[in-house]
Design a protein around this motif. Structure first.
Motif, short mmCIF file in Angstrom:
data_model
loop_
_atom_site.label_atom_id
_atom_site.label_comp_id
_atom_site.label_asym_id
_atom_site.label_seq_id
_atom_site.Cartn_x
_atom_site.Cartn_y
_atom_site.Cartn_z
N ASP A 223 0.92 -1.16 0.00
CA ASP A 223 0.01 -0.01 0.20
C ASP A 223 0.98 1.42 -0.16
O ASP A 223 2.32 1.04 0.29
CB ASP A 223 -0.92 0.02 1.27
CG ASP A 223 -2.43 0.23 0.87
OD1 ASP A 223 -2.60 0.96 0.00
OD2 ASP A 223 -3.29 -0.40 1.53
N ARG A 224 0.23 2.44 -0.13
CA ARG A 224 0.86 3.73 -0.23
C ARG A 224 1.27 3.98 1.36
O ARG A 224 0.53 3.33 2.17
CB ARG A 224 0.10 4.99 -0.51
CG ARG A 224 -0.31 4.71 -2.11
CD ARG A 224 -1.17 5.88 -2.60
NE ARG A 224 -2.63 5.48 -2.09
CZ ARG A 224 -3.16 6.61 -1.29
NH1 ARG A 224 -2.60 7.85 -0.92
NH2 ARG A 224 -4.29 6.40 -0.85
N PRO A 225 2.43 4.65 1.78
CA PRO A 225 2.69 4.73 2.95
C PRO A 225 1.71 5.46 3.93
O PRO A 225 1.46 4.88 5.21
CB PRO A 225 3.88 5.68 3.01
CG PRO A 225 4.59 5.53 1.58
CD PRO A 225 3.17 5.16 0.87
N GLU A 226 0.97 6.20 3.43
CA GLU A 226 -0.11 6.81 4.35
C GLU A 226 -1.29 5.87 4.73
O GLU A 226 -1.79 5.99 5.93
CB GLU A 226 -0.84 8.07 3.76
CG GLU A 226 -1.18 7.94 2.39
CD GLU A 226 -0.52 8.20 1.19
OE1 GLU A 226 -0.66 8.61 0.15
OE2 GLU A 226 0.78 7.89 1.47
N GLU A 227 -1.39 4.95 3.93
CA GLU A 227 -2.43 3.65 4.07
C GLU A 227 -1.98 2.85 4.97
O GLU A 227 -2.80 2.28 5.96
CB GLU A 227 -2.90 3.13 2.78
CG GLU A 227 -3.79 4.20 1.93
CD GLU A 227 -4.88 4.41 2.57
OE1 GLU A 227 -5.61 3.49 3.19
OE2 GLU A 227 -5.39 5.54 2.19
N ILE A 228 -0.63 2.39 5.08
CA ILE A 228 -0.18 1.70 5.89
C ILE A 228 -0.05 2.09 7.40
O ILE A 228 -0.50 1.50 8.40
CB ILE A 228 1.44 1.30 5.45
CG1 ILE A 228 1.16 0.39 4.35
CG2 ILE A 228 2.23 0.52 6.56
CD1 ILE A 228 2.63 0.05 3.61
N VAL A 229 0.26 3.39 7.41
CA VAL A 229 0.18 4.12 8.61
C VAL A 229 -1.20 4.18 9.34
O VAL A 229 -1.59 4.02 10.49
CB VAL A 229 0.76 5.42 8.78
CG1 VAL A 229 0.58 6.12 9.95
CG2 VAL A 229 2.26 5.45 8.29
N SER A 230 -2.10 4.75 8.55
CA SER A 230 -3.59 4.81 9.03
C SER A 230 -4.32 3.59 9.07
O SER A 230 -5.16 3.63 9.85
CB SER A 230 -4.45 5.68 8.17
OG SER A 230 -4.47 5.28 6.81
N SER A 231 -3.93 2.70 8.43
CA SER A 231 -4.84 1.13 8.24
C SER A 231 -3.93 -0.06 8.17
O SER A 231 -4.27 -0.74 7.16
CB SER A 231 -5.74 1.34 6.97
OG SER A 231 -6.65 2.49 6.96
N PRO A 232 -3.20 -0.51 9.08
CA PRO A 232 -2.36 -1.38 9.06
C PRO A 232 -3.20 -2.80 8.89
O PRO A 232 -4.21 -2.84 9.73
CB PRO A 232 -1.59 -1.45 10.39
CG PRO A 232 -2.38 -0.44 11.48
CD PRO A 232 -2.94 0.42 10.48
N LYS A 233 -2.89 -3.70 8.40
CA LYS A 233 -3.88 -4.96 8.04
C LYS A 233 -3.51 -5.93 8.94
O LYS A 233 -4.52 -6.85 9.12
CB LYS A 233 -3.64 -5.15 6.43
CG LYS A 233 -3.88 -4.25 5.47
CD LYS A 233 -5.40 -3.55 5.59
CE LYS A 233 -5.76 -2.89 4.32
NZ LYS A 233 -6.98 -2.08 4.37
N THR A 234 -2.30 -6.23 9.46
CA THR A 234 -2.15 -7.39 10.38
C THR A 234 -1.38 -6.79 11.65
O THR A 234 -0.92 -5.61 11.65
CB THR A 234 -1.26 -8.17 9.56
OG1 THR A 234 0.18 -7.84 9.51
CG2 THR A 234 -1.87 -8.54 8.38
N ASP A 235 -1.42 -7.82 12.64
CA ASP A 235 -0.77 -7.54 13.96
C ASP A 235 0.76 -7.23 13.72
O ASP A 235 1.23 -6.35 14.38
CB ASP A 235 -0.96 -8.75 14.75
CG ASP A 235 -2.26 -8.76 15.54
OD1 ASP A 235 -3.07 -7.69 15.28
OD2 ASP A 235 -2.60 -9.97 15.84
N PHE A 236 1.38 -7.89 12.52
CA PHE A 236 2.76 -7.64 12.24
C PHE A 236 3.07 -6.19 11.73
O PHE A 236 4.15 -5.55 12.36
CB PHE A 236 3.33 -8.76 11.21
CG PHE A 236 4.80 -8.40 10.68
CD1 PHE A 236 5.76 -8.80 11.66
CD2 PHE A 236 4.83 -7.85 9.64
CE1 PHE A 236 7.14 -8.49 11.45
CE2 PHE A 236 6.52 -7.64 9.09
CZ PHE A 236 7.24 -8.03 10.01
N VAL A 237 2.16 -5.91 11.03
CA VAL A 237 2.12 -4.46 10.52
C VAL A 237 2.10 -3.43 11.54
O VAL A 237 3.00 -2.34 12.01
CB VAL A 237 1.24 -4.00 9.38
CG1 VAL A 237 1.46 -2.62 8.80
CG2 VAL A 237 1.51 -4.90 8.24
#
Length: 255
Positions: A223-237
């Protein structure tokens, strides 16, 4: 219209009973800066080496510009894809000019064309040819050597450049400057696709147009960086992001 450059379709890789990659599927587009983030053993380097056929998949399919990668001559392919590693790998007995000229010479370029390209690239990485072309690697700092490594990777005007933790061996201040220079270089080139491996989430989020997060051989978020920061998909993220928050709190408490 965005054009696909490289596609993995259900790619798997194992060594004996040890599974390195499982059912890896994604597409990269022309002109993107992609960062691949993950801990040691997550499959980052294996994924990168599959892109230039330093490794072959055990299952699935890899396509480059719509053509099966397996049908391309691996030596010719690697001359068309730049590759930069942490150890840099400059030839110590060759000058900066001859290091950069390595692939163009293999491709049969004439000296005039090679010299012009070397000058262009040294200017691009902010190491003027008049000062640096005739130096040897031992006469350069770590940061300068890394910039020469980038110049060499770009020498034959490849569509894609692969970076395997290129800044891991330099100090923090030099690393920050190199990150800025690489980001600006990618922006100035426009049509080149950069793929960079890192275990540093700050680096991944800063450099990447999109970030691939890998865990235990699987792609857990792309994903885009801002999406990873705002919506992490897994416990690892989420755990990766938590390290950023802890560091920011620590630094905040020191000011």
């Amino acid at each position: 219209m965005t054009q696909e450059l490289l596609t993995f379709e259900g790619v798997g890789k194992s060594y004996g009973d040890l599974t390195i990659l499982s059912d890896l599927s994604f597409s990269l587009f022309k002109g993107e800066f992609i960062t691949i983030l993950g801990t040691s053993g997550s499959g980052k380097t294996t994924t990168l080496k599959l892109m230039n056929r330093l490794l072959e998949p055990d299952s699935g399919k890899i396509m480059l510009e719509g053509q099966p990668l397996a049908e391309k001559d691996p030596v010719a392919l690697r001359r068309q894809i730049g590759y930069v590693v942490q150890q840099i790998g400059l030839f110590p007995h060759l000058t900066v000019r001859d290091n950069i000229a390595t692939v163009p010479k293999l491709l049969g370029w004439d000296n005039a064309r090679i010299n012009q390209r070397v000058e262009e690239l040294l200017t691009m990485v902010q190491l003027p040819g008049v000062d640096f072309a005739h130096r040897y690697p031992k006469e350069l700092s770590g940061g300068q050597q890394q910039r020469i490594g980038v110049a060499r990777a770009l020498a034959a005007n490849p569509k894609m450049v692969l970076f395997d933790e290129p800044f891991g061996a330099v100090d923090a201040i030099t690393r920050h400057h190199l990150q800025e220079q690489l980001k600006n270089l990618h922006r100035s080139l426009g049509d080149k696709t950069f793929v960079l491996i890192t275990h540093d989430i700050h680096e991944a989020l800063y450099l990447g147009d999109r970030v691939m997060v890998m865990d235990k051989g699987r792609l857990v978020q792309f994903d885009r960086p801002e999406e990873i920061v705002s919506s992490p998909k897994t416990d690892f993220v989420k755990s990766l992001l938590a390290t950023v928050n802890r560091q920011e709190k620590l630094l905040g408490g020191m000011t």
